[in-house]
Scaffold this active site. Structure first.
Site, PDB file in Angstrom:
ATOM      1  N   SER C  18       0.812  -1.210   0.000  1.00  0.00           N
ATOM      2  CA  SER C  18       0.000   0.000   0.000  1.00  0.00           C
ATOM      3  C   SER C  18       0.849   1.265   0.000  1.00  0.00           C
ATOM      4  CB  SER C  18      -0.897  -0.001   1.233  1.00  0.00           C
ATOM      5  OG  SER C  18      -1.638   1.192   1.288  1.00  0.00           O
ATOM      6  N   ASN C  66       9.075   8.921   4.610  1.00  0.00           N
ATOM      7  CA  ASN C  66       7.926   9.588   4.019  1.00  0.00           C
ATOM      8  C   ASN C  66       6.940  10.019   5.083  1.00  0.00           C
ATOM      9  OD1 ASN C  66       4.985   8.248   3.788  1.00  0.00           O
ATOM     10  ND2 ASN C  66       6.513   6.602   3.997  1.00  0.00           N
ATOM     11  N   ALA C  67       6.324  11.147   4.826  1.00  0.00           N
ATOM     12  CA  ALA C  67       5.188  11.605   5.627  1.00  0.00           C
ATOM     13  C   ALA C  67       4.164  12.181   4.649  1.00  0.00           C
ATOM     14  CB  ALA C  67       5.613  12.652   6.648  1.00  0.00           C
ATOM     15  N   ASN C  96      -6.591  -1.195   1.077  1.00  0.00           N
ATOM     16  CA  ASN C  96      -5.982  -0.768   2.339  1.00  0.00           C
ATOM     17  C   ASN C  96      -6.800   0.409   2.861  1.00  0.00           C
ATOM     18  OD1 ASN C  96      -4.017   1.228   3.810  1.00  0.00           O
ATOM     19  ND2 ASN C  96      -3.018  -0.766   3.935  1.00  0.00           N
ATOM     20  N   CYS C 127      -2.287   4.470  12.500  1.00  0.00           N
ATOM     21  CA  CYS C 127      -2.854   5.801  12.367  1.00  0.00           C
ATOM     22  C   CYS C 127      -3.217   6.319  13.744  1.00  0.00           C
ATOM     23  CB  CYS C 127      -4.115   5.760  11.513  1.00  0.00           C
ATOM     24  SG  CYS C 127      -3.819   5.049   9.908  1.00  0.00           S
ATOM     25  N   LYS C 162      -2.558  -4.928   9.229  1.00  0.00           N
ATOM     26  CA  LYS C 162      -1.168  -4.563   8.968  1.00  0.00           C
ATOM     27  C   LYS C 162      -0.536  -4.000  10.228  1.00  0.00           C
ATOM     28  CE  LYS C 162       1.665  -2.122   5.665  1.00  0.00           C
ATOM     29  NZ  LYS C 162       1.620  -1.455   4.344  1.00  0.00           N
ATOM     30  N   ASN C 189       4.810  -2.216   8.645  1.00  0.00           N
ATOM     31  CA  ASN C 189       4.643  -0.868   8.137  1.00  0.00           C
ATOM     32  C   ASN C 189       5.973  -0.123   8.366  1.00  0.00           C
ATOM     33  OD1 ASN C 189       3.454   1.645   7.322  1.00  0.00           O
ATOM     34  ND2 ASN C 189       1.476   0.848   7.979  1.00  0.00           N
ATOM     35  N   THR C 190       6.011   1.170   8.149  1.00  0.00           N
ATOM     36  CA  THR C 190       7.279   1.904   8.278  1.00  0.00           C
ATOM     37  C   THR C 190       7.642   2.184   9.733  1.00  0.00           C
ATOM     38  OG1 THR C 190       6.063   3.961   8.006  1.00  0.00           O
ATOM     39  CG2 THR C 190       7.064   3.035   6.041  1.00  0.00           C
ATOM     40  N   GLY C 214      12.412   0.728   2.880  1.00  0.00           N
ATOM     41  CA  GLY C 214      13.491   0.387   1.961  1.00  0.00           C
ATOM     42  C   GLY C 214      14.433  -0.661   2.547  1.00  0.00           C
TER      43      GLY C 214
HETATM   44  C1  LIG Z   1       5.548   6.686   0.179  1.00  0.00           C
HETATM   45  C2  LIG Z   1       4.937   5.596   0.992  1.00  0.00           C
HETATM   46  C3  LIG Z   1       3.569   5.598   1.266  1.00  0.00           C
HETATM   47  C4  LIG Z   1       2.986   4.607   2.034  1.00  0.00           C
HETATM   48  N1  LIG Z   1       1.625   4.626   2.272  1.00  0.00           N
HETATM   49  C5  LIG Z   1       1.043   3.631   2.995  1.00  0.00           C
HETATM   50  C6  LIG Z   1      -0.361   3.596   3.203  1.00  0.00           C
HETATM   51  O1  LIG Z   1      -1.104   4.469   2.729  1.00  0.00           O
HETATM   52  N2  LIG Z   1      -0.892   2.582   3.948  1.00  0.00           N
HETATM   53  C7  LIG Z   1      -0.091   1.590   4.488  1.00  0.00           C
HETATM   54  O2  LIG Z   1      -0.619   0.697   5.149  1.00  0.00           O
HETATM   55  N3  LIG Z   1       1.251   1.580   4.284  1.00  0.00           N
HETATM   56  C8  LIG Z   1       1.830   2.569   3.557  1.00  0.00           C
HETATM   57  N4  LIG Z   1       3.199   2.549   3.342  1.00  0.00           N
HETATM   58  C9  LIG Z   1       4.019   1.474   3.931  1.00  0.00           C
HETATM   59  C10 LIG Z   1       4.345   0.389   2.892  1.00  0.00           C
HETATM   60  O3  LIG Z   1       3.152  -0.234   2.473  1.00  0.00           O
HETATM   61  C11 LIG Z   1       5.287  -0.667   3.481  1.00  0.00           C
HETATM   62  O4  LIG Z   1       4.648  -1.268   4.585  1.00  0.00           O
HETATM   63  C12 LIG Z   1       6.603  -0.054   3.957  1.00  0.00           C
HETATM   64  O5  LIG Z   1       7.030   0.908   3.018  1.00  0.00           O
HETATM   65  C13 LIG Z   1       7.701  -1.104   4.146  1.00  0.00           C
HETATM   66  O6  LIG Z   1       7.978  -1.806   2.972  1.00  0.00           O
HETATM   67  P1  LIG Z   1       9.183  -1.384   1.962  1.00  0.00           P
HETATM   68  O7  LIG Z   1      10.431  -1.270   2.812  1.00  0.00           O
HETATM   69  O8  LIG Z   1       9.249  -2.475   0.938  1.00  0.00           O
HETATM   70  O9  LIG Z   1       8.798  -0.059   1.363  1.00  0.00           O
HETATM   71  C14 LIG Z   1       3.796   3.562   2.555  1.00  0.00           C
HETATM   72  C15 LIG Z   1       5.155   3.546   2.274  1.00  0.00           C
HETATM   73  C16 LIG Z   1       5.754   4.534   1.504  1.00  0.00           C
HETATM   74  C17 LIG Z   1       7.229   4.484   1.236  1.00  0.00           C
END
Ligand SMILES: Cc1cc2nc3c(=O)[nH]c(=O)nc-3n(C[C@H](O)[C@H](O)[C@H](O)COP(=O)(O)O)c2cc1C
Ligand SMILES: Cc1cc2nc3c(=O)[nH]c(=O)nc-3n(C[C@H](O)[C@H](O)[C@H](O)COP(=O)(O)OP(=O)(O)OC[C@H]3O[C@@H](n4cnc5c(N)ncnc54)[C@H](O)[C@@H]3O)c2cc1C
Ligand SMILES: Cc1cc2nc3c(=O)[nH]c(=O)nc-3n(C[C@H](O)[C@H](O)[C@H](O)COP(=O)(O)OP(=O)(O)OC[C@H]3O[C@@H](n4cnc5c(N)ncnc54)[C@H](O)[C@@H]3O)c2cc1C
Ligand SMILES: Cc1cc2nc3c(=O)[nH]c(=O)nc-3n(C[C@H](O)[C@H](O)[C@H](O)COP(=O)(O)O)c2cc1C
Ligand code: FES
Ligand code: FES
Lengths: 266, 316, 316, 266
Positions: C18, C66-67, C96, C127, C162, C189-190, C214
């Site tokens: 997502s 990111n924010a 999502n 959230c 999640k 998640n992040t 990342g």
């Molecule tokens: C720019 C950005 C926007 C994201 N938006 C959402 C979101 O709207 N909802 C959500 O559950 N996770 C969101 N995430 C989290 C990602 O879905 C993922 O859980 C997280 O980036 C870790 O995976 P990665 O290291 O492969 O990016 C976002 C991540 C990024 C980088």
């Protein structure tokens, strides 16, 4: 003295896919290094690989100020080296480690050198030192197949003795492990060899230890462990020891006699 | 560049982090130990300690995992073989210590109490408390408070408590350490992580998990320093986590750290700590400013910008 | 490659994460959406949402912060403008969703209940719960349990929850979500992080903090997946965190994930998800094995190697 | 159509320290790109920089299959490009964004092009399109000092009109901001210009908006924001908008009329 030397890539020689040598201009290193020592190499400004990688100095020409490394491509570090453009810079931290010893070998002495694959890397420089000291030696080179032994060309003219080859698939030299070829010749009593120098994977060392310890042939193994620093700071490179729990291979080694290693805990 | 952290006065804010600088003596060809703010020793225990079986380290994207297992020579041989030479070299030394139970910590600190040439003690509380079934001292504010109080009572020395980023509530742990007598807090230690070989499916470290360090963790460490500095503005902090160059140092100072510790970067670049001292000095000279005035600047910057109806979602 | 996660059946285990895959439609030139296991939409709220003021993103070592602030078109226009086209393209879609209070979640889920062509709902519980003064739903097992139970009661759909890696006790949060009716858990998640401009000393993101993603976070995410899989072996997991290539996919499967989500890698390499499907298929063919048999292999590998007297120190 | 094109570095031209141009072989991209569009560039196998970087296509030669970028060195991404060895590969994701529009400009129409520093990058390709359409234009180039405008050499023979230069320190052309130079000429009623094309930092755009909006001169600004993806997926590149909270600059832009931007929230 150890230092972080600036090296400029002068030339690359490819022996077969994934097997190559790189020669750097690095005058002080070329002067200071002795056989069996290594450097921790970094290509500036890269986050990948993050840690430096260890490479034995394969050969050094103090007059020309050049050092050479023999490399097998495995992952990001070696791959970067394989694709590094000539003229590029690298930092070479070294010389590191204890190196091989020729002490106690008089002129005319005969030794054996056993290398598994790219484990041959440190031996060109050792062979030069042997020649200077009047020490003869047979070179045992083992590999998976003929192609993986193409780098033997790098040893032409360096060996004062026999060169024995073996491959797992029999495509070159004897079929089977190089340790077998060595064992058959070394076993003879009295052994033809005053000393064994070896470099390769741990299982090869274990097999060699089972040959030389009973035969009382002094041996020096160039060991390999994942290294974080190369100069004793991270304690990442330890090898299970006999007279103490762990040997710090980057400073107490990488050259170790089999007696220092606890083979049961490898 | 003179840097004050409560009772601790350093000639500059550049300190090397425990376990990444050996006992200092491994670096003498690369750094003049008398020029850096201080060095933190490898974690010391009362008896020599063997540590974990290899493999102990592996590389990760922009970082590394380690499970050394706190191998060290023990406090006795540190005092006899290392500290005297460090004194000769003019190094400012912070002894990092650890134990399995509170008594271990007290014993090590006791053994160090009369040693000449120690600037401070740093407690590594990221260790399993065997009495509490291996739960880490640092992972519960109560355990942290109890440990720090015991050690505080056992020493007159400047006491640095090194926080674990794995604590459920970092600010609570920080408060507990401060309230129990810590003079200085250093943060962060490594993050518990894991790497698995994709082909063999075996963990890359024999221990299974390991501590993540290096540039990869910098954004997490900066946030933690910023958060603790905001919650406990009166406590001097040493910022740690992925610091590799001058801009990283400035970033941690801006976040609220009065000094920084350089860790994993020492492996890649053994001369980095000495160079950072020079670069920071030059930076302050060029802008004629002082280190002190660089501390906590980001705390004063406005944040939280959002449009009406914008949410506070820091994630996504 | 057929992959079963409880009630959810996917043609393969490669899912896009997502917020990193837009609404799927941004990627049609790079990926045939019908070939990937599923895609997770950008986080949907009942009303369209504006998000945070820029700067919203910045780069970090081997990752990014990111924010975004959950900017999205709102569930209504998603259903009218996006979903029908996704259906035409043969995409398997996971919606999502997020909200500020429990009612928001229930309302979004309700709006999606009768939509045609949704494979599952994924709850983003990272959230701020405005009713609880902004404390994140994901940061307390109680809040997680209450939210998941409310949503579970409101939908017959497959429910993915999640998890936030910032939760004080991830396993407790996972258990709470499972016990309250989650069919599947996705993690992670992040991570909340921060970057500061060294010269201006201002946070690089207008919001101040941001979510770290990342390759940098991969070792932390792998450890968390391994830990939750061990604690809750019966719950199907989707592993997320820094996945960029086939070996990363294999690593998460080995750790115990039945499927994976590709996030930030989609920005660098928009075709990566489709390519990973092919590469994983080839890998299984060459070794004639199945995806299912690759799941959880590391759980069975021996770990914890230490010598007598060796401690369990995962840090240093 | 957008694609991830493989590009091979053919040549680099350095104008002054930190200002250079790089030309890649990338036939399909050279054919498909239109003025004002950009690519997200990545050099394979690097973790640093981690995200791709955005570069406007400065010029394209469909016949030769070449695309060129004008670059100013700022950090890791641009530095990597500055040191990239000729023959190296990069991936060029594009063409991206909306591009400039010449619609509504008849033969003989006259426009103004205002560039702040490296903001000049997208204009060689636009100037070619203008010449083909019979549109004349004055080029306004502003920079910190003379050295930072050495790249003006790249515009020789491309401008069908006047070239006006300014530097902050007066070392070349008029002293002061280029926006002032433009304002003095554009202000005349009726304005000599049917349209303004501009690229540079946000403050320059804000200043230009204050000139063209009252004067009712239609304008197209090539905006710049930190971009995570370049194709609408991350929502990282938004710019505060007038008729909606945010404009997604990578897909709705990067070329935007001042009326779409909420200057008060910049
Ligand atoms: C720019 C950005 C926007 C994201 N938006 C959402 C979101 O709207 N909802 C959500 O559950 N996770 C969101 N995430 C989290 C990602 O879905 C993922 O859980 C997280 O980036 C870790 O995976 P990665 O290291 O492969 O990016 C976002 C991540 C990024 C980088
Ligand atoms: C003292 C010393 C001297 C060395 N001298 C040489 C030399 O002269 N020439 C040379 O080619 N190599 C030499 N090596 C080995 C070399 O350092 C490694 O091959 C190198 O670190 C691999 O790095 P990489 O980034 O390419 O692969 P990595 O990503 O580090 O490794 C890729 C994969 O291969 C595994 N691996 C790592 N190292 C090895 C290895 N040595 N053998 C098999 N698998 C491995 C890793 O666990 C990982 O799974 C030496 C090592 C040491 C400790
Ligand atoms: C649509 C678009 C088209 C572009 N076209 C070109 C072009 O043709 N030629 C060109 O040289 N550049 C161009 N840029 C700008 C270019 O993308 C950035 O300069 C580049 O991302 C810098 O990356 P870096 O890794 O070198 O520096 P970074 O590490 O990304 O930036 C270093 C520091 O500079 C700051 N910074 C980042 N970008 C800028 C900027 N643009 N100006 C000032 N400070 C900045 C960052 O915040 C950071 O603090 C364009 C940008 C966009 C959005
Ligand atoms: C190999 C290694 C060993 C470490 N040993 C210790 C230790 O003994 N005691 C301690 O408190 N921290 C130890 N640490 C943690 C570091 O001191 C530091 O807190 C952490 O690595 C984060 O900083 P960095 O990212 O700059 O490395 C060790 C770190 C590494 C990489
Ligand atoms: S590699 Fe660091 S101690 Fe040996
Ligand atoms: S750069 Fe990702 S949406 Fe514009």
């Amino acid at each position: 003295m150890r230092a972080d030397h600036r090296g400029v890539l002068l030339a690359r020689r490819v022996f077969s896919p994934g097997f190559f040598s790189v020669t750097f201009q690095a005058p002080r290193l070329a002067r200071d290094v002795s056989p069996g020592q290594f450097v921790m190499l970094e290509i500036a400004g890269r986050l990948r690989p993050y840690l430096r990688r260890a490479y034995s100095v394969a050969d050094a020409d103090p007059a020309a100020g050049e050092v050479e490394f023999l490399v097998k491509t495995i992952g990001p570090g070696t791959a970067t080296l394989e694709s590094l453009a000539e003229g590029s810079e690298a930092s070479l931290l070294g010389p590191l480690g204890n190196g091989f010893s020729l002490a106690g070998l008089g002129r005319g002495a005969r030794v054996a050198i056993v290398a598994g694959g790219i484990g041959a890397a440190p031996f060109p420089l050792l062979l030069r030192a042997m020649r200077a000291a009047g020490v003869a030696g047979d070179l045992y080179l083992g590999g998976r197949n003929a192609a993986e032994l193409d780098f033997r060309a790098r040893f032409e003219g360096l060996v004062d003795g026999e060169t024995v080859l073996s491959t797992d698939d029999g495509s070159l030299g004897e079929k089977g492990f190089i340790t077998g070829a060595f064992a058959r010749r070394a076993a003879a009593a009295p052994s033809p060899y005053a000393r064994l120098y070896a470099c390769g994977p741990m299982p090869m060392f274990a097999a060699l230890a089972r040959v030389v310890e009973p035969a009382r042939i002094p041996a020096e193994f160039s060991t390999e462990a994942a290294m974080g620093c190369g100069f004793g700071a991270c304690l990442g490179c330890v090898i299970p020891g006999r007279d103490k729990p762990f040997v710090i291979s980057c400073v107490e080694g990488p050259i170790l006699p089999p007696q220092k290693i606890d083979w049961g805990r490898i | 560049m003179e840097t004050r952290l409560g009772p601790l006065h350093l000639k500059n804010p550049v300190v090397t982090a425990s376990g990444t600088f050996g006992y200092g003596l491994e670096f003498t060809e690369f750094v003049d130990l008398s020029t850096i703010g201080a060095l933190c020793t490898k974690g010391l225990s009362l008896a020599p300690h063997a540590g974990n079986v290899p493999p102990r380290i592996c590389e990760t994207p922009a970082g590394m995992l380690n499970a050394i297992g706190l191998q060290n020579v023990g406090v006795k041989s540190f005092l006899e073989e290392k500290l005297p030479r460090l004194r000769e070299l003019g190094a400012t030394v912070i002894a990092n210590v650890w134990g399995d139970i509170e008594e271990d910590y007290v014993a090590v600190v006791g053994a160090l109490e009369d040693a000449e040439g120690l600037a401070a003690i740093e407690l590594n509380i990221s260790c399993p408390n065997v009495e509490r079934g291996g739960m880490l001292f640092g992972n519960s504010p109560a355990a942290t408070a109890s440990l720090v109080a015991r050690v505080r009572a056992a020493t007159k020395r400047t006491l640095v408590v090194k926080l674990s980023p794995n604590a459920p509530d970092l600010v609570e742990s920080a408060r507990a350490a401060r309230d129990s007598g810590a003079d200085i807090l250093s943060l962060v230690n490594t993050f518990v992580g894991m790497a698995i070989d994709p082909v063999t499916a075996r963990p890359r470290l024999s221990f299974g998990t390991g501590g993540l360090s290096g540039p990869a963790i910098k954004p997490l460490a900066v946030r933690m320093v910023f958060q603790v500095a905001r919650a406990l503005p009166d406590v001097p902090l040493m910022g740690i986590g992925g610091i590799s160059d001058l801009s990283d140092v400035l970033e941690f100072l801006a976040a609220g750290a009065s000094a920084v510790q350089i860790g994993t970067a020492n492996f890649r670049d053994p001369g980095v700590s000495g160079r950072l001292v020079d670069e920071l000095e030059a930076y302050c000279r060029d802008r004629d400013t002082t280190v002190r005035s660089l501390v906590g600047r980001a705390q004063r910057a406005p944040t939280g910008g959002e449009v009406p109806g914008g949410d506070a979602g820091a994630e996504g």
